[in-house]
Design an enzyme around this catalytic site. Sequence first.
Site, PDB file in Angstrom:
ATOM      1  N   PHE A  43     -52.461 -23.498  -1.806  1.00 22.86           N
ATOM      2  CA  PHE A  43     -52.127 -22.185  -2.322  1.00 22.86           C
ATOM      3  C   PHE A  43     -53.316 -21.235  -2.247  1.00 22.86           C
ATOM      4  O   PHE A  43     -53.184 -20.080  -2.571  1.00 22.86           O
ATOM      5  CB  PHE A  43     -51.637 -22.288  -3.779  1.00 22.86           C
ATOM      6  N   TRP A  94     -46.649 -16.192  -5.207  1.00 25.81           N
ATOM      7  CA  TRP A  94     -48.076 -16.526  -5.200  1.00 25.81           C
ATOM      8  C   TRP A  94     -48.277 -17.961  -4.756  1.00 25.81           C
ATOM      9  O   TRP A  94     -49.241 -18.282  -4.057  1.00 25.81           O
ATOM     10  CB  TRP A  94     -48.665 -16.327  -6.591  1.00 25.81           C
ATOM     11  N   HIS A  95     -47.363 -18.846  -5.152  1.00 22.93           N
ATOM     12  CA  HIS A  95     -47.509 -20.257  -4.824  1.00 22.93           C
ATOM     13  C   HIS A  95     -47.172 -20.573  -3.378  1.00 22.93           C
ATOM     14  O   HIS A  95     -47.630 -21.598  -2.853  1.00 22.93           O
ATOM     15  CB  HIS A  95     -46.638 -21.110  -5.753  1.00 22.93           C
ATOM     16  N   GLY A  96     -46.400 -19.755  -2.731  1.00 22.23           N
ATOM     17  CA  GLY A  96     -46.086 -20.063  -1.339  1.00 22.23           C
ATOM     18  C   GLY A  96     -45.100 -19.088  -0.725  1.00 22.23           C
ATOM     19  O   GLY A  96     -44.316 -18.441  -1.428  1.00 22.23           O
TER      20      GLY A  96
END
Length: 468
Positions: free
Chosen positions: A468, A319-321
């Site tokens: 993000f 989700w963050h990257g």
Amino acid sequence: MVFSSLIFLFQFLPAALLFYYVSPKKLRNAVLLAASLVFYAWGEPLYIFLMIFSTVFDYTNGLLIDKFRHRKTVAKAIFIGSLFGNLAILCFFKYAGFIAWNLNQLFHLQLQAADLPLPVGISFYTFQTMSYVVDVYLGKAAAQRNIVAFGTYVTMFPQLVAGPIVKYGDVARQLVSRKVTLERFGEGAEWFIRGLVKKVLLANNIGMLWTSVKTAPAEDVTVLSAWLGIVAFTLQIYFDFSGYSDMARGLGKMFGFELTANFDYPYISRSVTEFWRRWHISLGSWFREYVYIPLGGNRQGLGKQLRNLLVVWLLTGLWHGASWNFVVWGLYFGLLVTMEKLFLLKWLPRWPLAVRHLYTLLAVIVGWVWFELGTLSSAWTFIGTMFGFAAHGWADRQALYDLTANGILLALCALCVTPLPHRMASRLKIRWRLAGSIAFPAFYLAALVLSTAYLVGGTYNPFLYFRF
């Protein structure tokens, strides 16, 4: 447009508040929706159409699911189509390049992905619209029939581009009716100014120390420099993200909304599990409710519980990257939480509080290396430098200068990650109510003026979670 900008502070926000409060209550959602679209279009003039599409797409899906609720096969098909559509949009803009690169490496292909900039806030508003459809499908929420109210929920500018992730059930009633008092508006202003101070005066300044270490040639970084740098980033990301969340919460109050808290002094934690109950609370709550529990949670034995934990942490990293360093970062914390679940949480209470706290901070600080550095090799090199491997000595003049020049700022930041300043202020308010009624407004006014002065003269003003 960012909250910590002069345009937002002295043009956009006053205009939005003015139009909002001079409008009849029935029109306030429409005014807030219009203001939010202007806010987003200021920096993303093309991608605003993507956000509008996501809003209309899931608004329609919610109505269709409600209409065909008694025809379970049809409702399920619409639900699956909604999830697929949202994830397809997210994957196309955020993960297509990562997927193509890995397929090329594995199978010696030459796949090309469109080199498109990542839409700001796409992970946040996509998760919000997805949670709405899930809640309608499961019967936890009634379908919203007013497109303006639903659009306000999705696009509300206080939390649009960096959270907190607001679940529809948390604000459904507030979209219909909300009350703003002068006292509540004042509380919102206080929250906003506190967040602005965190961001502008603390995060931006301590972040420059990390930038100087991060951009230095690897062979010139000493052990002391490496630790100073990553501790600076540890503080920067907290004040940056929690500052934004405080500003978002304050703005929400000013417009009559109660947004969920996103941080609860995470750096005072005494286990990694506790840390993640205090950090980015809205994301953890989202994954727990919409991934961990549907997978079975802890109801199907220890083995499946541990599997579910690792799945959640893998998804948290992604989700963050879209890069392997975020995958490793997610699995790193997943393994630590799993180890705590298996045995460490039984041992930790026997350790001295200082040791438990030190263990947690060390684990978190090492984790931030994986999070911040773009490649696995650079992360490994930096961690090796931190622990004396391949470092350019233990300390040099530059490291000692950085320590001396930033010592007071580091100490101030270390104090402000604890609840001590808030507790002291609360006690002063109780003891000296009359003085406090003058002193605290004067303090917040001075903080606003000082932050504004910094923005006028400063150029370093990133928001870390915008990517993000």
